[in-house]
Design an enzyme around this catalytic site. Structure first.
Site, mmCIF file in Angstrom:
data_model
loop_
_atom_site.group_PDB
_atom_site.id
_atom_site.type_symbol
_atom_site.label_atom_id
_atom_site.label_comp_id
_atom_site.label_asym_id
_atom_site.label_seq_id
_atom_site.Cartn_x
_atom_site.Cartn_y
_atom_site.Cartn_z
ATOM 1 C CB CYS A 382 14.493 64.721 159.114
ATOM 2 S SG CYS A 382 15.069 66.395 158.800
ATOM 3 C CD GLU A 384 17.048 62.903 160.990
ATOM 4 O OE1 GLU A 384 17.889 63.801 160.833
ATOM 5 O OE2 GLU A 384 15.862 63.031 160.633
#
Length: 720
Positions: A382, A384
């Site tokens: 993702c 992050e």
């Protein structure tokens, strides 16, 4: 090669942990009278029952009596597991575990989780405190994500591929790069001393078989064939990870795919495409193997046309069968020309953009460069989290919208951080991983429900809470690191895209705005499942699943309201979405902000190149999603269907609380939830045509592939 034998690594790891805990004193346990107080407290799951359904389906584990946990029992298991992990760590280093202080703090943590102030990751809700961590000491299963580089392929050989498969089967999303391109020659396996390997009916058996097969091509060692007879047949209940066994076919298909990829390249250096193909095929096997949803991200060079075209199924139509298993992103260079990549983005939303130089040099982008992550090589699916090769990390999700004041929120941040820091104390069965985790102790303390918070307060309040909260986390890290006698965390905060966990709390995912204020959420179930009768009694509309293999497949429709006065994604232009991501990268996240920016291809498509030129200095990563026009939605039984307020009110009146409609459960009647499983082409009769991207809201809709910040919805052609 010894590193290929995952079973041996695991056996050594388990024996070490058992030896360390043989003389352990009593285990930690929450006070029974405290837990009993919560037995009859009403649980305020989010989104009108959707959170309750998501919990029961994904995280309510089987108890020893054969019935499923209630929410208050799941939290008890998780919190007890957390503090027993602290206890074991302190005992191993000769420290002292203060049972009294731990009891007070654990009760505070319990209350915060029960009231959805924060939640451990789905991996933690599912695995923490179970036999997986308490007996097998498989602490890797508590982590969300990992990354492995192929840069050292000439020495590591098949290790990156084995690592990705092993951790993916434990529920960890894994990123990888293509830096090993050209570093090894593909060899013809030797026909001398051909060997047949009997595959054990276990995760380790599957992983080892892939390692042995790859090794034969990477080193020219003896050709291998496989005996699949020990693998349990299709349809058997899986006790460890829940769900139903797939039989040996997905693994057999993976072995065939690996041979096809490498046979075509014998005598040639390994290519970028071969690396990604192998990783993607492993991902497909894990999904088709009914083990869990898989999440991968592939990182390639910005000027590598072969990499850029991997998701162009007009150029590479055969890759449509497995290319969907990874997000593909490029290592973007500051000042580069983004025009060519942006043309691809307008077509299918990829590649994403990762500014590794920013990730290495900076924490929050409002702070001066500190170069704490000079060893970083990539990120998680993702994007992050900044990660080194073989590094894992644990994320935890807070919900500022569910707090009455900053003082309330700061107590949540303290306890949420303690949970995540505790997970770093658990050793994995990978030596390389333990070395990196011990040095970095990386945490990802995230916030979800950002859109709801802004609508309730304002952007300035979010800035104040973010800045003060970040400073608080640094102070808590110093305190807790000293207590545990470990390094301070190299980085501590992020914004994750979220999935099922945010549904439990009734929060919009990460920083993303909702698709609509009112909608119908369709979730796939079986008539034979434990929840079906209760859902019907509660008044939910149930209809036949047109893609199910048999008559048992149904879809349950859940009316949802995300709240009042909340802007939907259609009201937020591309530039404002980018500004919000940069705002959080400056004021909160020292790792990254996971952000999928929706844009109108006709109106905003030509501005992508200009936007990246501005925001390359203010972000560490971003992905884009071309927004579909409503009239282009020609699919049946979409997981989301926008409705008006009147329709929502009409539907919600017919629904009763789910806990009022439960039939009494007899011992042995429960079913262990599959670990965040989802469908692929083999399991849900959905054929791959053109892939369309949606923003992520929830992972487990069973009609899509959740790939972190984006969701790929397959065009559906009903099978005959």
């Amino acid at each position: 090669m010894e590193y290929l034998n995952i079973q041996k690594q695991l056996s050594v790891h388990i024996k070490l942990m058992q030896d360390l805990t043989k003389s352990s004193p009593r285990k930690f346990a929450l006070d029974e009278t405290f837990v009993e107080e919560y037995r009859h407290k009403k649980t305020k799951f989010g989104f009108n029952g959707l959170g309750d359904i998501a919990y029961r389906r994904s995280y309510s584990r089987l108890k020893d009596d054969g019935t499923n946990e209630k929410w208050y029992e799941t939290i008890e298991r998780v919190v007890n597991g957390c503090y027993n992990l602290q206890r074991r760590h302190l005992e191993e280093i000769g420290g002292e575990f203060d049972y009294g202080a731990a009891q007070v703090e654990a009760q505070q943590m319990y209350a915060r989780i029960f009231n959805f102030k924060f939640l451990p990751p789905g991996r933690g809700l599912w695995a923490m405190g179970t036999r997986m961590t308490e007996d097998k000491h498989l602490y890797a299963a508590l982590n969300n994500c990992a990354f492995v580089s192929t840069a050292g392929l000439s020495e590591d050989l098949c290790k990156p591929f084995v690592f990705l498969m092993d951790l993916s089967m434990l529920g960890v999303g894994v990123g990888f790069d293509t830096k090993g391109t050209g570093s090894i020659m593909i060899k013809n396996p030797s026909l001398e001393n051909k060997k047949t390997i009997e595959i054990a009916d276990s995760r380790e058996g599957w992983v080892n078989s892939v390692g042995e097969l790859l090794s034969s091509y990477f080193t020219g060692s003896s050709e291998v064939t496989f005996d699949y007879s020990k693998i349990r047949p299709e349809g058997i209940l899986l006790k460890g990870f829940g769900g139903i066994s797939s039989g040996p076919e997905p693994l057999r298909d993976l072995h065939t795919g690996i041979r096809e990829v490498l046979d075509k390249n014998i005598g040639k250096p390994i290519t970028c495409r071969s690396i990604v193909d192998l990783m993607n095929m492993i991902g497909k096997c894990i999904v088709a193997g009914n083990i869990r949803r898989t999440a991968e991200i592939a990182f390639g060079d910005a000027d590598d046309d072969e990499f850029l075209n991997l998701k162009n199924y007009k150029v590479n139509p055969e890759r449509a069968a497995y290319g969907w298993t990874s997000n593909n992103s490029i290592f973007a260079k500051l000042g580069m020309d983004y025009a060519k990549a942006c043309k691809n983005v307008q077509y299918n939303g990829e590649p994403g953009f990762c500014w590794l130089d920013n990730m290495k040099a900076y924490g929050r982008l409002c702070d001066p460069p500190n170069n704490k992550d000079a060893r970083a090589a990539g990120g998680n699916p993702c994007l992050e989290q900044t990660l080194e090769s073989f590094e894992m990390c644990c994320l935890v999700e807070t919900f500022p919208y569910n707090h009455t004041s900053y003082e309330d929120f700061q107590e949540t941040l303290r306890l949420a951080f303690i949970y995540s820091k505790t997970v770093t104390l658990g050793l994995s069965h990978w030596k390389e991983t333990n070395e990196v985790i011990s040095r970095n102790r990386r945490i990802g303390c995230s916030m979800s429900g950002i859109a709801q918070f802004i609508s309730k307060h304002d952007l300035h309040t979010l800035k104040e809470w973010s800045q003060k909260g970040y400073a608080l986390i640094q102070a808590v890290d110093a305190e807790i690191s000293e207590k545990f006698a470990v390094n301070r965390s190299v980085k501590t905060t992020c914004i994750k895209p979220s999935g099922t966990v945010s549904l439990l709390a009734g929060a919009t995912p990460g920083l993303h705005f909702p698709e609509s204020q009112y909608y119908i959420r369709r979730v796939r179930f079986s008539k034979n499942g434990d929840l079906y009768d209760s859902l019907v009694k509660a008044g939910y509309k149930v209809e036949k699943d047109v893609y199910a293999k048999d008559d048992a497949g149904v879809l349950v429709e859940i009316p949802v309201c995300v709240g009042t006065n909340i802007r939907t994604i259609k009201e937020v232009p591309m530039w404002e979405q980018l500004e919000l991501a940069a705002f959080l990268q400056e004021n909160w996240a020292d790792n990254q902000v996971s952000c999928t920016v929706q844009f109108d291809p006709e109106i905003e498509g030509n501005s992508l190149n200009h936007a990246l030129n501005y925001f390359q200095y203010r972000l560490k990563g971003v992905s884009f999603l071309p927004r579909m026009k409503p009239e282009s939605n020609v699919y049946v039984q979409l997981p989301y269907e926008e409705i008006v307020e009147e329709k929502y009110n009409e539907l919600i009146k017919k629904i009763k609380p789910l806990d009022e409609c439960e039939s009494p459960k007899s011992p042995g009647s429960g079913v262990d939830p599959n670990a965040e499983n989802f469908c692929d082409g083999d399991k849900c009769l959905v054929q791959f045509d053109t892939c369309l991207l949606y923003t992520s809201d929830a992972a487990d809709d069973m009609q899509c592939v959740d790939l972190g910040g984006r969701r790929i919805i397959k065009k559906k052609k009903k099978t005959k």
